[in-house]
Structure formats: structure tokens, C-alpha cells
Scaffold this active site. Sequence first.
Site, PDB file in Angstrom:
ATOM      1  N   TYR A 127      10.768  -1.836  -4.118  1.00  0.00           N
ATOM      2  CA  TYR A 127      11.875  -1.198  -4.822  1.00  0.00           C
ATOM      3  C   TYR A 127      13.099  -1.130  -3.904  1.00  0.00           C
ATOM      4  CZ  TYR A 127      14.862   1.749  -7.477  1.00  0.00           C
ATOM      5  OH  TYR A 127      15.947   2.204  -8.172  1.00  0.00           O
ATOM      6  N   ASN A 212      16.054   7.567  -4.601  1.00  0.00           N
ATOM      7  CA  ASN A 212      16.508   8.951  -4.766  1.00  0.00           C
ATOM      8  C   ASN A 212      15.322   9.832  -5.148  1.00  0.00           C
ATOM      9  OD1 ASN A 212      15.953   8.514  -7.475  1.00  0.00           O
ATOM     10  ND2 ASN A 212      18.090   8.141  -8.033  1.00  0.00           N
ATOM     11  N   SER A 236      16.626  10.929   5.194  1.00  0.00           N
ATOM     12  CA  SER A 236      16.549  10.348   6.527  1.00  0.00           C
ATOM     13  C   SER A 236      16.957  11.364   7.600  1.00  0.00           C
ATOM     14  CB  SER A 236      17.457   9.120   6.587  1.00  0.00           C
ATOM     15  OG  SER A 236      17.286   8.433   7.800  1.00  0.00           O
ATOM     16  N   GLN A 258      23.630   8.828  11.529  1.00  0.00           N
ATOM     17  CA  GLN A 258      22.578   9.417  10.698  1.00  0.00           C
ATOM     18  C   GLN A 258      23.178  10.166   9.516  1.00  0.00           C
ATOM     19  OE1 GLN A 258      19.256   8.887  10.904  1.00  0.00           O
ATOM     20  NE2 GLN A 258      19.346   9.857   8.916  1.00  0.00           N
ATOM     21  N   HIS A 261      23.880   8.496   6.110  1.00  0.00           N
ATOM     22  CA  HIS A 261      22.868   8.048   5.147  1.00  0.00           C
ATOM     23  C   HIS A 261      22.890   8.824   3.838  1.00  0.00           C
ATOM     24  CE1 HIS A 261      20.526   5.826   8.429  1.00  0.00           C
ATOM     25  NE2 HIS A 261      20.837   4.948   7.534  1.00  0.00           N
ATOM     26  N   GLU A 330      11.863  11.128  12.071  1.00  0.00           N
ATOM     27  CA  GLU A 330      11.796   9.738  11.619  1.00  0.00           C
ATOM     28  C   GLU A 330      12.296   8.814  12.737  1.00  0.00           C
ATOM     29  OE1 GLU A 330      14.658   8.875   8.622  1.00  0.00           O
ATOM     30  OE2 GLU A 330      13.714   6.999   8.001  1.00  0.00           O
ATOM     31  N   HIS A 331      13.503   9.103  13.233  1.00  0.00           N
ATOM     32  CA  HIS A 331      14.078   8.339  14.344  1.00  0.00           C
ATOM     33  C   HIS A 331      14.202   9.272  15.545  1.00  0.00           C
ATOM     34  CE1 HIS A 331      15.933   6.641  10.620  1.00  0.00           C
ATOM     35  NE2 HIS A 331      15.542   5.511  11.169  1.00  0.00           N
ATOM     36  N   ASP A 366      17.867  -0.134  12.419  1.00  0.00           N
ATOM     37  CA  ASP A 366      18.111  -0.102  10.973  1.00  0.00           C
ATOM     38  C   ASP A 366      18.292  -1.516  10.423  1.00  0.00           C
ATOM     39  OD1 ASP A 366      18.008   2.607  10.789  1.00  0.00           O
ATOM     40  OD2 ASP A 366      20.161   2.938  10.739  1.00  0.00           O
ATOM     41  N   GLU A 420     -31.797  13.921   3.182  1.00  0.00           N
ATOM     42  CA  GLU A 420     -30.720  14.157   2.217  1.00  0.00           C
ATOM     43  C   GLU A 420     -31.270  14.155   0.788  1.00  0.00           C
ATOM     44  OE1 GLU A 420     -26.615  12.813   4.527  1.00  0.00           O
ATOM     45  OE2 GLU A 420     -27.147  11.785   2.705  1.00  0.00           O
ATOM     46  N   HIS A 425     -32.542   5.877  -2.352  1.00  0.00           N
ATOM     47  CA  HIS A 425     -32.029   5.239  -1.135  1.00  0.00           C
ATOM     48  C   HIS A 425     -33.206   4.804  -0.249  1.00  0.00           C
ATOM     49  CE1 HIS A 425     -28.150   6.789  -2.324  1.00  0.00           C
ATOM     50  NE2 HIS A 425     -27.577   6.368  -1.222  1.00  0.00           N
TER      51      HIS A 425
END
Lengths: 437, 437
Positions: A127, A212, A236, A258, A261, A330-331, A366, A420, A425
Site C-alpha cells: 500500500y 493514515n 513517525s 522528522q 513527516h 523508530e529512528h 529514508d 499428557e 499420540h
Amino acid sequence: MAYLKRSFNPGRQEYQELLKRNIQNKREVAQDVRNILDAVRNEGDSSLFRFSRQFDKAELSSLAVNLQELSEAESLVDASLKQALHTAYDHIYAFHAEQIGHGEQLEVAKGIELSRMIVPIQRVGLYIPGGTAPLFSTVLMLGIPALVAKCPSVVLCTPPAKDGSIHPAILYAAKLCNITEIYKVGGAQAIAAMGYGTQTIKAVDKIFGPGNQYVTEAKIQISSECCAIDMPAGPSEVMVVASMDADPSFVASDLLSQAEHGTDSQAMLIVHSDQEQGFAYLDRVEQELEKQLENLPRKSFLLQSLAGSRAIVASSLPTCVQLVNAYGPEHLIINLSEEEDELFASKVVNAGSIFIGPYSCESAGDYASGTNHTLPTNGWARSYSGVSTDSYCKKITVQKLSKEGLKNLSGTLFCMAESEALMAHYNAVAVRLGGER
Amino acid sequence: MAYLKRSFNPGRQEYQELLKRNIQNKREVAQDVRNILDAVRNEGDSSLFRFSRQFDKAELSSLAVNLQELSEAESLVDASLKQALHTAYDHIYAFHAEQIGHGEQLEVAKGIELSRMIVPIQRVGLYIPGGTAPLFSTVLMLGIPALVAKCPSVVLCTPPAKDGSIHPAILYAAKLCNITEIYKVGGAQAIAAMGYGTQTIKAVDKIFGPGNQYVTEAKIQISSECCAIDMPAGPSEVMVVASMDADPSFVASDLLSQAEHGTDSQAMLIVHSDQEQGFAYLDRVEQELEKQLENLPRKSFLLQSLAGSRAIVASSLPTCVQLVNAYGPEHLIINLSEEEDELFASKVVNAGSIFIGPYSCESAGDYASGTNHTLPTNGWARSYSGVSTDSYCKKITVQKLSKEGLKNLSGTLFCMAESEALMAHYNAVAVRLGGER
């Protein structure tokens, strides 16, 4: 005037308030998104045309970008931008090719062979948001690892302009990544179309990309139903760790890049210093902010973003490390000194991507240094990695036991199955070994 | 009587119906879970004591398992089970140690150094369900990769018995994995406690582990708020691909061992054959099911599970591969022939874990061969891998540009920033290079 709220040597109990993000309440959009998802699931393509009319103000004749549009894009992109995209492509490709995994193989005991097989996710959806600027860099960041991982089917959705077109730089970047299945669909409806599938758009296995709050909410809702996503996304953010030796103009430029953004972006500054010198240093950063702001377009927008920013002066490096790991940026830009930068980086446990030294500005990552810019935000760096070639692959475990291998393991299996209380099994081992228990 | 619904060479359009899971509607539990999450977030520990009274019928004096309980557990576990747990531990540890990643390093261009740093997730939460049998095997499957990844903090939650105790085999398995922070908390409230944190239980960064539909729903809800999870979980499932040469008793035992996991478990059988011989083969499998069922406890439970099972005869191997990849089974058992098994496996793109050949029964992987038994279900194998050492690590990208590296890249960065209309991104490069553009 001061752009950054200041504090000094905060106590642990202050971290939560001090390191808070500017997050909007998403509950309001949840129902709107639910309605869009349901419409796309129930009505398919026709809802996509309707939403395009409603949200993009575009009257589409077809959802798919056709071959003519793709070939026209090539002639509409400047030669200089083409060159830039090729350089970025080469770096991103090279770094993501290094990330290709190799399955392990191990004979853990005689007759018990174990391995992992690395397989690309078969169909991925990318996207790319619309908005004021064409995010062709994100096309490269999401398309190249899909190419490197050899995902056999890749689809890209992005909202059309009012005239029904897609920006040629988006189409050109897609072409570089061998992506030709491109739809003019944006917003939550694009996530729904890729997640559920429609008559035209075949459902994908995993959706990547920013967006968004509607797109983000749609990704979260669909990830609990039928389709994986890259990660939960938020606004961001950057954290800059600077010493008194860091050039204040560099620091100011990082905070501003920054802030650019979005108005909910967050720029945090940690200064390693005592209080008096640290606050004096902050004054110099403020002066640089003032100066650089004058020369930047969208000043009022940047001022709005900076309102959520903070500066913390801390007199010990361990406190600086603690603040970084508590925030999980993030950064993370580390600009202490040649000697201290890498040592500091080695102590970071929560961050999306680290930029070391005075010349590693966020813009480089970036766009074109080669690292991926799709990174965990909002503290998700505590548990998530950024997008990488790994994000487009699965690892399937494989085992092959010989009769001898199973026989040697049978005592263990019988005992565990009995304990168990899973007797079928137990039986699956017993029937294979006949009387040879 | 026929246990398995049969079909032959289904068309593509029949796949969806034929490969449908037995999924219960989860929407009913969403609000109940929401209420539990909110209670734990608002009230903390006191709500956990209350829920324990309500759901576990246990009156706890303390949430934490104490040292005495841990040391007593050691003496309460049989020597034979201890030995089995040690063997399983060794195999699981060896395979997960092979999975430790190594960060890449690359100088993508002169002065542009890129790398990835592998860092353990700092605090992980493991959930072990309660119920009729103590799932100590799951403790090993979730605890060992945390140990291998060197996660510094690991917490385990599991519901107490009515007397407030935890089964000693659970505690012993935890001890093998160096886990000593153990709480007597189960259900959705355990997920809430680990996700939000309470007075006693510090919040974790990622939650692992299986559970009933309340636990699963709680994990999904919390994963969109504040805490990562291993994967969305659903009922367990197996797909067996068999040729006419596969021993029908082996095949029947595999279907039954899957059916044993829960009444919503699914066991699917694909037989590679023409219709007549294939249906005759199914008759032999049915006879074996009948015979083995007689000797198993909980026959009525197994019959209920088998009701959702299906058998498909397909006359071509490519169709068998298509069916497997369309279903995306959690467990895939391939039992065709010595020559065909591995070739078939190499064509599988959607599966959690593959068991090759007549002696690789699912029980082996469930317990002790060394592969992880926490695997993607309900078709999530299209996009998710099973739990591995990777699941407990993050990869942080790192970049270091020299002045020369940034200068060489500057033309590319300027052009891309201008084209995306991000002038502060442009500026962050420009201020660093002064007049040297």
C-alpha cells in the site's frame, strides 16, 4: 522562544509522562473502517468505484493501471529522478539481498533429521499512500525486498488523483521492482480489497505499507481476520542523542526533518551533559531551529509538529541509554563522539534503525543508503523489527525420522504422551514400531 | 460406517468448501474478553485473585509460585518423565540453537556502512493452558527458544488447580528453561496481566502460547493495543498425503492423534490414486480407524473430532500439491514413497511443519524430535512461520556514513527529497555538507 520542552536527569517514575507519544484516539475511526471493510467484502469492485468517487473525487473507468499508463510514466519522469531512483534501488537491493536466509539442517540424533525451508510468501500487497507528495521511495522500500525474496505475486494499491491518474514516479519505481499489477484504490478500501479480494483484485497473504489512521485501523482489523500485516503503524518519530560536541545545526536539521513527516510526528532530543552546559547547548539548538525554520516552506506545519517535541539533558551515558530503551524510537541518531557512538549503539535494545555519527542523517536512510524505512513506531520496536527480506519469507520446519530414529525416540514419546494423557499420540508411535517397542 | 467424507479430483471452485475449517464464531466472546481486559487494566492484581476464584475455583494466597513449590516439583516428577523431558530438551535446544541469526554487514558504497544487529526481545511472556493434562511440552517449546535467544526476562503464566497448585511437570519443565518467574494466572486475565502489567506482574513485550478461544481473543485484542503476540491461533490440524503404498494403520493413527487435540481439530487426508483404488484404500483406512478407536480412551471425543475430517482422492501429484497449498496445513505428513516424498515437500509453499516419510509421525514433532510445535493454523501458514528462535529476536538496522559517503549520496538525496516535497529532509543533508554540495 523555546521550541523544545526541557528537563534534566528525570527519575524513572517520570519516564512514562516524558516519553509519551502524540497519539490520537483511534476508537473513533474503528466503526467507520468496519463499515468500509464490510462494504468491500459484500459488494466487491462496485464499492471500490464508489469509494473512489467519494474519497478521491475520481471517476474511474478501470481499477487497474494499464500498460499504456505504465509506459507513459517512463517518459514523464525526469532523467535526474530516474538516476536517483536507480542509485537508491541499487543500495536497497544490495542490503536486502544480504538478508536472504539460509535454512538450517541438523541431524539432532541418529535418524532424526531436522531442517528449515525458506519459502517466499506467495502473494503480497503493497500500500502506497496518496497525499501531497508521491511516496515513490516507499515503493522501492516495499517492492525491492519482495523481489529479493522472490514473492511470485506482488500487487500495489495507491489512491488516484482527481483525474484518475497515478503519479508517474510511483509507476516508474514500481516498474523498477517488476511490479505491474497496480490498482487505483486507496484508504481502508484498498486494505479491504487486498485482504478479502474482489472480482478484480485477488486476495493477498500479507499487506505492507504506511497510511493514515484509517489505513492503519483497517490493517489492524483485517490482521485479526484473514490477512497478515507488516506491523502496527503509528506516527513517525526520531530520538537524537547528542553530546556537547555535536554540531547544533545538524541536530536541529534532524529534528526538523522528522517534524516534516506529519503534525503528529515526534522529535526527541537527549543531550549528554550536566545541566548548565546542557541547557546552554539547547539554547544553541533553539537558535538553529529558528534559523532553519525561516528557510523552510510549511513553517506553520513544522511548528505544530515541534509542539510535541522534548529535550532531556542527562548527565550520565547509562541514563541516556535507559531513556533510549524506554522510548524505543523508530529512528535513533547517535551523535556523541567518534569513540562513544558505536559503544552506545551496542547498548541499544529497543530501536527501529540506528544512525551513527554526524554524517548519518535520517534522510539518508529514508531514501537511499539502503536500509529499509518501514520501521516500528510508537514503542513497537520493543518487539518488532523493521521491514526486511525476512518479512516476505516464511520458514517451514521439516523433519524426517528413520525407523531407527523413531525407535530410539519412542521411550521419550511414550512417556510424554502418557503423562499428557494423549493416548492417540502414543498409538501413532506404537503402530509404527509394531512389536518393537 | 465411514468416518471420512470422501471426494475425488475436486475442481478449483470446490476447494473453498472442501478445505473449510471448523471455526467457531469468535464474535460472541469478544465482549466478554474486553470486559476482562478492562478489569485487569483498571484493577490490577485484585482482579486476578477474583478471576481465579471465579474461573479456576481457586483461593490463592499469592499469585507467584514460590521457591518451595519450585523445589518440591523436582521431587514430585517421575524419573522416567524427567529423562524424557531432558531428551526432548536436548533436541529442541540443539535445533533452536542452529537458528541463531547473524547480523549482516555491508559497505554498500564507499563510506556507507550498513548492518543489522540481532537483539533479544527484553521481556517475553509465555502462556501455558490448563485443562485435563499438563502441557509441559509447550513449556519446553516456548521456553527453550527464549533461552537460546538470551531474552533477559521471561515470565510464565498458567492457571492453578482448585487447590491453588501448578502441576509439578510444568514447574520442572520451566526450571529446565531457567524460568523462575511463574504466576498462577490463566485465561484472558493472564494475557491482560502480561500485556498491561499489574502491581505484581510487570508488562511484557511479546506474548507466546496457545489457549482456548478466550485466550486467543485476548491475544488478538491486546496485539492491536500494546503487546506483540506470536501468531493468531486456531484449532490444530493435520493434512496427510498418502500413496497406495502408505500403511493404512499409520495413516489412521495420524488422523486420530490429531483428532485427540480437541473437538474442533481437523484431520484431512489426501490420497494419490485413481478413484476406484483410492476409495478402496480409504475403506482400509476406515477399518484401521475403527480398530484403533476401540483401543483408545475418549472414543466419543475422538468421534466428534473426526466428524470435521475429510478424505480427497486425487489422481495427479500436482493436484495433491495444489490441495496442500490451498489448505496451508499446520502439520503436513507426506507418506508417498521414498523417491517422491522429498520432491513433493520441495513444492509445498504453505505449511507450518512438514513430516516426511512413514516414520515421521506428528507425535515426534509434538514432543521431542526438536522442531517447534507452536505452528500457524487456520491457513495462517500462508504468511506466518511457526515459533522459532527468530520469534524472540529483533533485527535493528544500523548505518554509518562518512562525510564522503554522504557527499557521494547527496545528489540522490537532494533529488528525491525535492521530488517528494520534503525540504527539511533536503536541508538535513545540506547543512552537513556546508558549501560542498
